[in-house]
Design an enzyme around this catalytic site. Structure first.
Site, short mmCIF file in Angstrom:
data_model
loop_
_atom_site.label_atom_id
_atom_site.label_comp_id
_atom_site.label_asym_id
_atom_site.label_seq_id
_atom_site.Cartn_x
_atom_site.Cartn_y
_atom_site.Cartn_z
N LYS A 117 -0.96 79.11 47.86
CA LYS A 117 -0.74 79.69 46.53
C LYS A 117 -1.98 79.44 45.67
CE LYS A 117 4.05 80.22 45.72
NZ LYS A 117 4.69 79.01 45.20
N HIS A 120 -4.12 77.73 40.01
CA HIS A 120 -4.29 78.56 38.82
C HIS A 120 -4.45 77.75 37.54
CE1 HIS A 120 -0.11 77.90 37.78
NE2 HIS A 120 0.27 78.32 38.99
N HIS A 123 -2.60 74.68 36.60
CA HIS A 123 -2.88 73.39 37.23
C HIS A 123 -3.99 72.63 36.52
CE1 HIS A 123 -1.20 75.57 40.85
NE2 HIS A 123 -0.39 74.54 40.71
N1 ARG Z 1 3.75 70.98 43.47
C1 ARG Z 1 4.52 70.82 42.30
C2 ARG Z 1 4.27 71.99 41.34
O1 ARG Z 1 3.29 72.69 41.44
C3 ARG Z 1 4.21 69.53 41.56
C4 ARG Z 1 4.50 68.28 42.33
C5 ARG Z 1 4.53 67.08 41.44
N2 ARG Z 1 4.76 65.86 42.13
C6 ARG Z 1 5.94 65.42 42.58
N3 ARG Z 1 5.98 64.27 43.20
N4 ARG Z 1 7.03 66.12 42.42
O2 ARG Z 1 5.10 72.22 40.46
#
Ligand code: ARG
Length: 555
Positions: A117, A120, A123
């Site tokens: 993905k 973007h 982030h």
């Molecule tokens: N990948 C997730 C997102 O883009 C965030 C992960 C954050 N960390 C966790 N341990 N849940 O929303």
């Protein structure tokens, strides 16, 4: 030299008991420190102004020039020359660092991108705030451990395999990376609207990944590696490295023990075929652990990953730098960990932040309108280079400087304000050399460097009385406060404390710079001002580092 502490200790010595913190009057010129005697008045059964009067004459501290008793306040004025000397002499190479965190570990889960993905603009905050917190904690002596908790699990990877098999080309993905994977992702969603059968195929492929089917796993692994290769460019540009890239799929085989434990501890209840932890007594919806079809969830993996972090990595603090949209998720996960009896659950913190959107309009990931962070960074660099070409065409290393400034401006936009605020990103705003921007701070740093290039002889025997004017004192007080700013930024998980501090320091220095000649015919005055300039430069550079920005020497 901690004046506040010294004053408190002196008062306690005189009074014979412990007192509250000494205050700093907000209004400039009122006093450097003040002790309100109102509370004492009750215990001592004496009017506050009388207490202040009496205390006033008993104070005996070498750095106090004068005390006064005004309306129940005991005011303290510090000898300016002494203060200038104390501050400037305390400023060694590692000024601001400490060992308060020695022997303590902080885990920082940040950036945490999703495989296949776009990386973007959404982030940006997690990446910038997380990286800054990493540097801040490290400066305070903590043992920092950074985790990019990859989003590499879920039915979406079944979708990616279907899309790849139907419309994809390995060579194109190898060449184009995330952009091509993203094109396939968007195409999948368009096609799936017309052909619901696709979702069934996607589910099958996802189950194959889970069952470790060779073909499924190899496509998935390849896409993962290709994604990581793409994002590496961004992380390199930002000087970011991670101690671990263990993401959701790493916990595939680590969830069952947690589910068993939940059962054992009688926390798991069945609800319409699914399994949940009831959180009604805590005014939260139930935390879903297993779906009807036996599939695990995001929360199940976060329970496994937190447990793993506690047992295998160990932490004094476990930070999750994630958008506020996930606030309920983390509340639920932390509560379940607490109900499981884990003391350490109270050391898990959701460091939440607001949304970033672009001034020119919204983005929609599904519809193919994601705004790639890399594009934003590149455009900012390009625009900066154009500005340099216009204003300072003979600058050495133009490209490198444009990169430091352009990327720095983008990063700064994410750490400029309290992290909970939403951000509307505008190139013009973040790239401006005036106002509260990264380039403004970097420019002030370069200004200091340019002064110091002209005059940088060894400075000995400084006459500190030459730095006691109002503008100089403003700078001195800021410099004095820098270590406390870093500590507070760590305590509240707020890199913006450092950003704001830098803005104040830069504007105080620029005011001083425009009102005074730093280099003059008077050698002792020049030496004193050069020393001040040097300390300002060092502090700006250090602060910029802590919020993840470079400090070019000329721009
Ligand atoms: N990948 C997730 C997102 O883009 C965030 C992960 C954050 N960390 C966790 N341990 N849940 O929303």
């Amino acid at each position: 030299m901690d004046y506040r502490q010294e004053i408190k200790a002196e008062l306690e010595k005189i009074l014979g008991f412990e007192i509250e913190q000494i205050e700093s009057p907000k209004k400039a010129g009122l006093a450097d420190f003040a002790y309100p005697c109102f509370k004492l008045s009750r215990t001592m059964k004496k009017a506050p102004n009388l207490i202040a009067d009496e205390l006033k004459d008993k104070i005996n501290l070498p750095f106090i020039e004068r005390t006064e008793s005004v309306n129940g306040y005991l005011n303290f004025f510090i000898n300016k020359q002494q203060r200038v000397k104390d501050v400037l002499e305390a400023m060694k190479e590692d000024y601001g660092s400490s060992n308060e965190g020695s022997g303590k570990r902080v885990i920082i889960d940040y950036s945490s991108i999703n495989i296949a993905k776009p990386f973007h603009i959404g982030h940006l905050s997690t990446t910038a705030i997380g990286h800054s917190l990493y540097r801040i904690y490290k400066t305070l002596g903590y043992d920092c451990y950074s985790i990019n908790y990859l989003g590499d699990y879920g039915t979406q990877f079944g979708k990616m395999i279907v899309a790849f098999k139907k419309w994809g080309d390995k060579a194109v993905i190898d060449r184009e990376g995330i952009r091509e994977m993203y094109r396939l992702y968007v195409k999948y969603h368009e096609e799936a609207e017309k052909d619901p059968g696709l979702d069934e195929q996607a589910r099958t492929w996802f189950l194959k990944i889970e069952d470790k089917d060779e073909e499924a796993l190899s496509i998935f692994e390849w896409m993962k590696q290709r994604t990581l290769k793409d994002v590496e460019r961004i992380y390199n540009d930002l000087d970011i490295t991670f101690d671990s890239y263990n993401g959701e799929s790493f916990y595939n085989d680590k969830m069952q023990p947690v589910i068993d434990e939940l059962k054992e501890k009688k926390l798991l209840t069945e609800s319409e075929g699914a399994y949940v932890v009831d959180l009604e007594p805590y005014n939260m919806p139930p935390c879903l652990i297993l779906k009807k079809d036996g599939a695990t969830l995001y929360a199940t993996r976060d329970l496994a990953s937190a447990t793993y972090r506690a047992k295998e990595i160990g932490f004094d603090k476990n930070l999750y730098v994630v958008a506020y949209q996930q606030s309920l998720h983390f509340k639920q996960v932390f509560k379940v960990l607490e109900l499981m009896g884990y003391e350490w659950s109270k050391n898990c913190v959701h460091v939440e932040f607001g949304m970033t959107s672009m001034e020119e309009g919204t983005m929609s990931t599904r519809k193919g309108k994601a705004i790639f962070l890399e594009d934003v960074m590149n455009k900012a660099v390009e625009k900066t280079l154009a500005t340099i070409n216009e204003k300072n065409p003979t600058l050495e290393n133009k490209e490198a400087v444009a990169k430091d400034v352009g990327i720095g401006a983008v990063v700064y936009s994410a750490v400029a304000q309290s992290r909970i605020n939403d951000i509307v990103f505008s190139y013009d705003k973040v790239l401006s050399f005036e106002g509260e921007t990264g380039p403004y701070i970097q420019y002030t740093h370069a200004r200091c460097c340019s002064v110091l290039k002209k005059q940088n002889s060894d400075i000995k025997d400084i006459d500190y009385s030459l730095l006691t004017g109002d503008e100089e004192m403003e700078i001195i007080k800021l410099l004095e406060n820098y270590p406390a700013v870093i500590k507070n930024a760590a305590k509240d998980y707020q890199p913006c404390y450092i950003s704001r501090f830098l803005i104040s320091l830069c504007s105080a220095f620029n005011k001083f710079y425009f009102d005074n000649r730093i280099i003059s015919d008077d050698p002792s005055l020049t030496s004193a001002r050069i020393l001040l300039t040097k300390k300002v430069r060092d502090t700006i550079r250090s602060g910029l580092y802590l919020i993840g920005l470079k400090a070019p020497e000329a721009m």
